[in-house]
Design a protein around this motif. Structure first.
Motif, PDB file in Angstrom:
ATOM      1  N   ASP A  19       0.814  -1.121  -0.161  1.00  0.00           N
ATOM      2  CA  ASP A  19       0.012  -0.056   0.057  1.00  0.00           C
ATOM      3  C   ASP A  19       0.942   1.172  -0.123  1.00  0.00           C
ATOM      4  O   ASP A  19       0.347   2.210  -0.887  1.00  0.00           O
ATOM      5  N   ALA A  20       2.081   1.372   0.733  1.00  0.00           N
ATOM      6  CA  ALA A  20       2.633   2.318   0.772  1.00  0.00           C
ATOM      7  C   ALA A  20       3.555   2.811  -0.391  1.00  0.00           C
ATOM      8  O   ALA A  20       3.860   4.008  -0.744  1.00  0.00           O
ATOM      9  N   ILE A  21       3.706   1.840  -1.192  1.00  0.00           N
ATOM     10  CA  ILE A  21       4.281   2.070  -2.692  1.00  0.00           C
ATOM     11  C   ILE A  21       3.447   2.016  -3.880  1.00  0.00           C
ATOM     12  O   ILE A  21       4.083   1.837  -4.894  1.00  0.00           O
ATOM     13  N   SER A  22       2.151   1.704  -3.829  1.00  0.00           N
ATOM     14  CA  SER A  22       1.292   1.740  -4.693  1.00  0.00           C
ATOM     15  C   SER A  22       1.300   2.748  -5.739  1.00  0.00           C
ATOM     16  O   SER A  22       0.876   2.462  -7.017  1.00  0.00           O
ATOM     17  N   ASP A  23       1.413   3.823  -4.892  1.00  0.00           N
ATOM     18  CA  ASP A  23       1.371   5.041  -6.276  1.00  0.00           C
ATOM     19  C   ASP A  23       2.869   5.505  -6.959  1.00  0.00           C
ATOM     20  O   ASP A  23       2.725   6.460  -7.602  1.00  0.00           O
ATOM     21  N   MET A  24       3.773   4.682  -6.532  1.00  0.00           N
ATOM     22  CA  MET A  24       5.019   4.678  -7.098  1.00  0.00           C
ATOM     23  C   MET A  24       5.133   3.901  -8.289  1.00  0.00           C
ATOM     24  O   MET A  24       4.644   2.830  -8.479  1.00  0.00           O
ATOM     25  N   GLU A  25       5.829   4.253  -9.094  1.00  0.00           N
ATOM     26  CA  GLU A  25       6.224   3.687 -10.521  1.00  0.00           C
ATOM     27  C   GLU A  25       7.422   2.914 -10.481  1.00  0.00           C
ATOM     28  O   GLU A  25       8.493   3.379 -10.958  1.00  0.00           O
ATOM     29  N   TYR A  26       7.201   1.494  -9.854  1.00  0.00           N
ATOM     30  CA  TYR A  26       8.345   0.557  -9.970  1.00  0.00           C
ATOM     31  C   TYR A  26       8.386  -0.390 -11.341  1.00  0.00           C
ATOM     32  O   TYR A  26       7.051  -0.863 -11.396  1.00  0.00           O
ATOM     33  N   ASP A  27       9.109  -0.734 -11.819  1.00  0.00           N
ATOM     34  CA  ASP A  27       9.094  -1.997 -12.738  1.00  0.00           C
ATOM     35  C   ASP A  27       9.079  -3.202 -11.961  1.00  0.00           C
ATOM     36  O   ASP A  27       8.589  -4.188 -12.415  1.00  0.00           O
ATOM     37  N   TYR A  28       9.844  -3.462 -10.857  1.00  0.00           N
ATOM     38  CA  TYR A  28      10.026  -4.644 -10.224  1.00  0.00           C
ATOM     39  C   TYR A  28      10.068  -4.449  -8.597  1.00  0.00           C
ATOM     40  O   TYR A  28      10.432  -3.374  -8.466  1.00  0.00           O
ATOM     41  N   ILE A  29       9.800  -5.499  -7.938  1.00  0.00           N
ATOM     42  CA  ILE A  29       9.880  -5.214  -6.508  1.00  0.00           C
ATOM     43  C   ILE A  29      10.417  -6.534  -5.841  1.00  0.00           C
ATOM     44  O   ILE A  29      10.113  -7.645  -6.460  1.00  0.00           O
ATOM     45  N   ALA A  30      11.627  -6.393  -5.180  1.00  0.00           N
ATOM     46  CA  ALA A  30      12.212  -7.587  -4.828  1.00  0.00           C
ATOM     47  C   ALA A  30      11.853  -7.582  -3.181  1.00  0.00           C
ATOM     48  O   ALA A  30      11.884  -6.952  -2.387  1.00  0.00           O
ATOM     49  N   SER A  31      11.595  -8.959  -2.921  1.00  0.00           N
ATOM     50  CA  SER A  31      11.227  -9.356  -1.574  1.00  0.00           C
ATOM     51  C   SER A  31      12.348  -9.431  -0.661  1.00  0.00           C
ATOM     52  O   SER A  31      12.265  -9.496   0.739  1.00  0.00           O
ATOM     53  N   GLY A  32      13.421 -10.008  -1.270  1.00  0.00           N
ATOM     54  CA  GLY A  32      14.517 -10.262  -0.549  1.00  0.00           C
ATOM     55  C   GLY A  32      14.528 -11.406   0.531  1.00  0.00           C
ATOM     56  O   GLY A  32      15.189 -11.578   1.280  1.00  0.00           O
ATOM     57  N   GLN A  33      13.479 -12.202   0.335  1.00  0.00           N
ATOM     58  CA  GLN A  33      13.500 -13.567   1.147  1.00  0.00           C
ATOM     59  C   GLN A  33      14.219 -14.779   0.386  1.00  0.00           C
ATOM     60  O   GLN A  33      14.058 -15.045  -0.689  1.00  0.00           O
ATOM     61  N   TYR A  34      15.243 -15.030   1.320  1.00  0.00           N
ATOM     62  CA  TYR A  34      16.076 -16.466   0.977  1.00  0.00           C
ATOM     63  C   TYR A  34      15.658 -17.599   1.722  1.00  0.00           C
ATOM     64  O   TYR A  34      15.832 -17.683   2.841  1.00  0.00           O
ATOM     65  N   ALA A  35      15.190 -18.454   0.753  1.00  0.00           N
ATOM     66  CA  ALA A  35      14.777 -19.540   1.184  1.00  0.00           C
ATOM     67  C   ALA A  35      14.497 -20.556   0.054  1.00  0.00           C
ATOM     68  O   ALA A  35      14.418 -20.134  -1.210  1.00  0.00           O
ATOM     69  N   LYS A  36      14.665 -21.958   0.055  1.00  0.00           N
ATOM     70  CA  LYS A  36      14.002 -22.479  -1.015  1.00  0.00           C
ATOM     71  C   LYS A  36      12.954 -23.585  -0.696  1.00  0.00           C
ATOM     72  O   LYS A  36      12.655 -23.951   0.427  1.00  0.00           O
ATOM     73  N   VAL A  37      12.031 -23.491  -1.561  1.00  0.00           N
ATOM     74  CA  VAL A  37      10.636 -24.185  -1.596  1.00  0.00           C
ATOM     75  C   VAL A  37      10.799 -25.444  -2.250  1.00  0.00           C
ATOM     76  O   VAL A  37      11.038 -25.329  -3.557  1.00  0.00           O
ATOM     77  N   VAL A  38      10.539 -26.688  -1.580  1.00  0.00           N
ATOM     78  CA  VAL A  38      10.515 -27.906  -2.522  1.00  0.00           C
ATOM     79  C   VAL A  38       9.002 -28.545  -2.278  1.00  0.00           C
ATOM     80  O   VAL A  38       8.507 -28.437  -1.294  1.00  0.00           O
TER      81      VAL A  38
END
Length: 51
Positions: A2-21
């Motif tokens: 919600d805080a960045i919804s009015d900004m124009e970004y091409d990509y958003i990185a969550s930065g979560q490091y884990a592996k899902v199997v």
């Protein structure tokens, strides 16, 4: 989001490091990340899966 919804970004990185199997269908298992400094599997394991 919600805080960045009015900004124009091409990509958003969550930065979560884990592996899902996905061993059997319908199940997911968190595995440790290869980068143990950035690994966040403990934090992510505490979250619910909305799917």
């Amino acid at each position: 989001m919600d805080a960045i919804s009015d900004m124009e970004y091409d990509y958003i990185a969550s930065g979560q490091y884990a592996k899902v199997v996905h061993p059997p269908p319908g199940q997911s298992v968190l595995k440790l990340s290869q980068d143990m400094v950035k690994d966040q599997t403990y934090f992510l394991s505490r979250l619910s899966n909305p799917a």
